[in-house]
Design an enzyme around this catalytic site. Structure first.
Site, PDB file in Angstrom:
ATOM      1  N   LYS A 256      -1.398 -26.347 -59.130  1.00  0.00           N
ATOM      2  CA  LYS A 256      -1.583 -25.088 -59.541  1.00  0.00           C
ATOM      3  C   LYS A 256      -3.175 -25.069 -60.124  1.00  0.00           C
ATOM      4  CE  LYS A 256      -0.502 -21.423 -63.085  1.00  0.00           C
ATOM      5  NZ  LYS A 256       0.251 -21.263 -64.205  1.00  0.00           N
ATOM      6  N   ASP A 261      -6.603 -17.622 -66.370  1.00  0.00           N
ATOM      7  CA  ASP A 261      -5.253 -16.766 -66.428  1.00  0.00           C
ATOM      8  C   ASP A 261      -5.225 -15.709 -67.354  1.00  0.00           C
ATOM      9  OD1 ASP A 261      -2.862 -15.361 -65.592  1.00  0.00           O
ATOM     10  OD2 ASP A 261      -1.859 -17.230 -66.349  1.00  0.00           O
ATOM     11  N   LYS A 268      -2.164 -10.708 -71.037  1.00  0.00           N
ATOM     12  CA  LYS A 268      -1.613 -11.833 -72.049  1.00  0.00           C
ATOM     13  C   LYS A 268      -2.264 -11.179 -73.406  1.00  0.00           C
ATOM     14  CE  LYS A 268      -1.441 -15.993 -69.729  1.00  0.00           C
ATOM     15  NZ  LYS A 268      -0.213 -16.327 -69.624  1.00  0.00           N
ATOM     16  N   ASP A 279      -5.417 -23.430 -67.370  1.00  0.00           N
ATOM     17  CA  ASP A 279      -4.217 -23.060 -66.347  1.00  0.00           C
ATOM     18  C   ASP A 279      -4.429 -23.720 -64.915  1.00  0.00           C
ATOM     19  OD1 ASP A 279      -1.673 -22.015 -66.110  1.00  0.00           O
ATOM     20  OD2 ASP A 279      -2.388 -20.090 -65.434  1.00  0.00           O
ATOM     21  N   GLU A 340       2.254 -15.789 -62.112  1.00  0.00           N
ATOM     22  CA  GLU A 340       1.324 -15.679 -60.952  1.00  0.00           C
ATOM     23  C   GLU A 340       1.281 -17.102 -60.363  1.00  0.00           C
ATOM     24  OE1 GLU A 340      -1.021 -18.229 -63.488  1.00  0.00           O
ATOM     25  OE2 GLU A 340       0.117 -16.027 -63.786  1.00  0.00           O
ATOM     26  N   ARG A 342       3.705 -19.240 -59.717  1.00  0.00           N
ATOM     27  CA  ARG A 342       4.799 -19.863 -58.680  1.00  0.00           C
ATOM     28  C   ARG A 342       4.286 -18.913 -57.473  1.00  0.00           C
ATOM     29  NH1 ARG A 342       8.951 -17.177 -62.753  1.00  0.00           N
ATOM     30  NH2 ARG A 342       7.647 -18.291 -64.107  1.00  0.00           N
TER      31      ARG A 342
END
Length: 484
Positions: A256, A261, A268, A279, A340, A342
């Site tokens: 990933k 993010d 967030k 991330d 996001e 996944r």
């Protein structure tokens, strides 16, 4: 760093040229075969109360008569295990690392096998790592450039093999840490791809980087939906290590690579959002593992795949309630744009079917729920394949980079039902790490697959804030175990 072994013989400490000697003691007694001048100096320190033979205790001595190295550090290990030797080695190196030591000799009591030697190598590399890319005021990194491990002749071959493995893992971990520590405005998807190219070229790996148009042609609607909110273009990175015939099915690592993010429209909280530069820890670990594998040259094939983009809010950004079509053709209702990872991984998992892999492991800083479940000790590991899960657990223990197997019962899949698409991208809060894995499982019917959730282990917060480089050690050991 240069790692070497040297056979240990009586009187060796009186002759060995090094800037410092680190003596790692095990248990509550001095070893009987310790050179007399060194044994006398340590015994005197114990008598005076300067050193207690208890785990974690250290001592610094200058100009020990009969010892050629001008500095001597002593560290006490709980036992002779690799984990205990690594902890003591790290403590001992900490005693001397700010003293201009360039060459460190290490003498550990008791048998030193491959595992202990590897542990000392990784401890040394960790001790000298210093992030300076955007902080020149951090100064110069510790000077330590060479480590010589003194070992009994009978242990020399195993120790040398362990040092070689540790050196390669250390290079991979350092690279992964460096990439993940860079701020989001530096480590963009484009820069991440450039760094992967640089590593691949240096190590003789094949690499290709797909851009937005190529991803559109492949039908990666889920990945591109996440990327559409950012001005930074997405990159899909594919690295190939070939150590066996092309006909041998490869192992595939999928990382990933969310280089920042924000959460997207499901924004967030501001507090701690700076840490969302980490991330892409899964992507960084894939680059680092390929770096280690290329150095060790096992006789198998490995492919590293990274889906890299930013998750940002904008007028073009993905919205809660939107439905996207994945590369597999399955549709996804996006109930939360902050889930996001996944969404990019599912298209990457579909993409790697073309390689007909022997096994696939995806690595992702995927869920806060895994942080709650396991803390920062173990990475979460999910797999429906018992043999693959067992291999990953064993690799984690060997690397001192552990994971813990989590459930994948079909009952957890109920939470992903949607009235408007084949699935939703989130379930409820309970079991969030598991429902995230269940989401990915829907895209792995043709694969032997495992998922590593490293949300708690890829970086540290607080005063020690920074990337850890995990799980490069675990992944490297897993790859090497498959070569056997």
């Amino acid at each position: 760093m240069d790692f070497q072994t040297q056979p240990m013989a009586p009187g060796a400490t009186a002759k060995l040229t090094a800037d410092a000697l680190l003596l790692v003691l095990v248990g509550d007694k001095l070893p009987a075969d310790l050179d007399a001048p060194l044994a006398d100096a340590v015994a005197e320190a114990i008598k005076l109360g300067d050193l207690a033979l208890k785990p974690g205790k250290t001592l610094y001595l200058r100009q020990v008569p009969g010892v050629k190295a001008p500095r001597v550090a002593v560290a006490v290990a709980k036992d002779g295990s690799a984990r205990a030797i690594k902890a003591a080695g790290a403590a001992g190196i900490g005693v001397v690392k700010g003293l201009g030591v360039k060459h460190l000799a290490v003498l550990a009591a008791g048998p030193i096998g491959a595992a202990q030697a590897e542990a000392l190598a990784t401890a040394a590399a960790d001790a000298v790592y210093l992030y300076r890319t955007t902080k020149p005021s951090a100064g110069e990194a510790p000077a330590l450039a060479k480590l010589t491990l003194l070992v009994a002749k009978a242990d020399a071959a195993d120790a040398a093999a362990g040092l070689a493995r540790g050196a390669a893992i250390a290079e991979g971990v350092t690279l992964a840490r460096e990439l993940a520590n860079r701020p989001g405005n530096h480590c963009t998807p484009t820069l991440l791809a450039a760094e992967a190219r640089k590593m691949a070229k240096a190590q003789g790996l094949k690499i290709e980087v797909l851009d937005r148009k190529q991803l559109e042609a492949l039908g990666m609607g889920s990945f591109l939906a996440v990327a559409q909110g950012s001005d930074e273009p997405p990159k899909f990175i594919v690295m190939h290590y070939q150590g066996a015939a092309k006909t041998v099915p490869p192992l595939v690592l999928v990382g990933k690579g969310i280089t920042f993010d924000s959460g997207g429209i499901s924004l967030k909280p501001g507090e701690g959002m700076d840490e969302m530069k980490f991330d892409m820890g899964g992507a960084a670990s894939v680059v680092g593992t390929l770096r280690a594998v290329a150095q060790l040259k096992p006789k198998l094939n490995v492919i590293g795949v990274i889906a890299a983009c930013e998750n940002m809010p904008s007028g073009r950004a993905l919205k809660p309630g939107d439905v996207v079509t994945s590369m597999s053709g399955q549709t996804i209702e996006v109930l939360n744009t902050d889930a996001e990872g996944r969404l990019i991984l599912c298209d990457a998992l579909t993409y790697v079917e073309r390689f007909k892999p022997a096994a696939v492991v995806d690595i992702a800083t995927l869920t806060g729920a895994c942080v709650v479940a396991l803390g920062a000790v173990h990475s979460g590991m999910f797999s429906p394949d018992d043999a693959l899960a067992a291999d990953l657990l064993a690799a984690g223990h060997a690397a001192l980079d552990t994971c813990w197997r989590m459930p994948l019962d079909d009952d957890y899949d109920e939470g992903l039902k949607s009235n408007f698409a084949d699935m939703a991208n989130i379930g409820g809060r309970p079991g969030g790490a598991i429902t995230a894995a269940m989401f990915l499982k829907r895209f792995t019917a043709k694969l032997r697959w495992a998922h590593l959730d490293i949300a708690a282990t890829a970086w540290k917060s607080g005063a020690a804030k920074g990337a850890t480089g995990r799980p490069v050690g675990l992944l490297t050991h897993w790859v090497l175990s498959q070569a056997k």
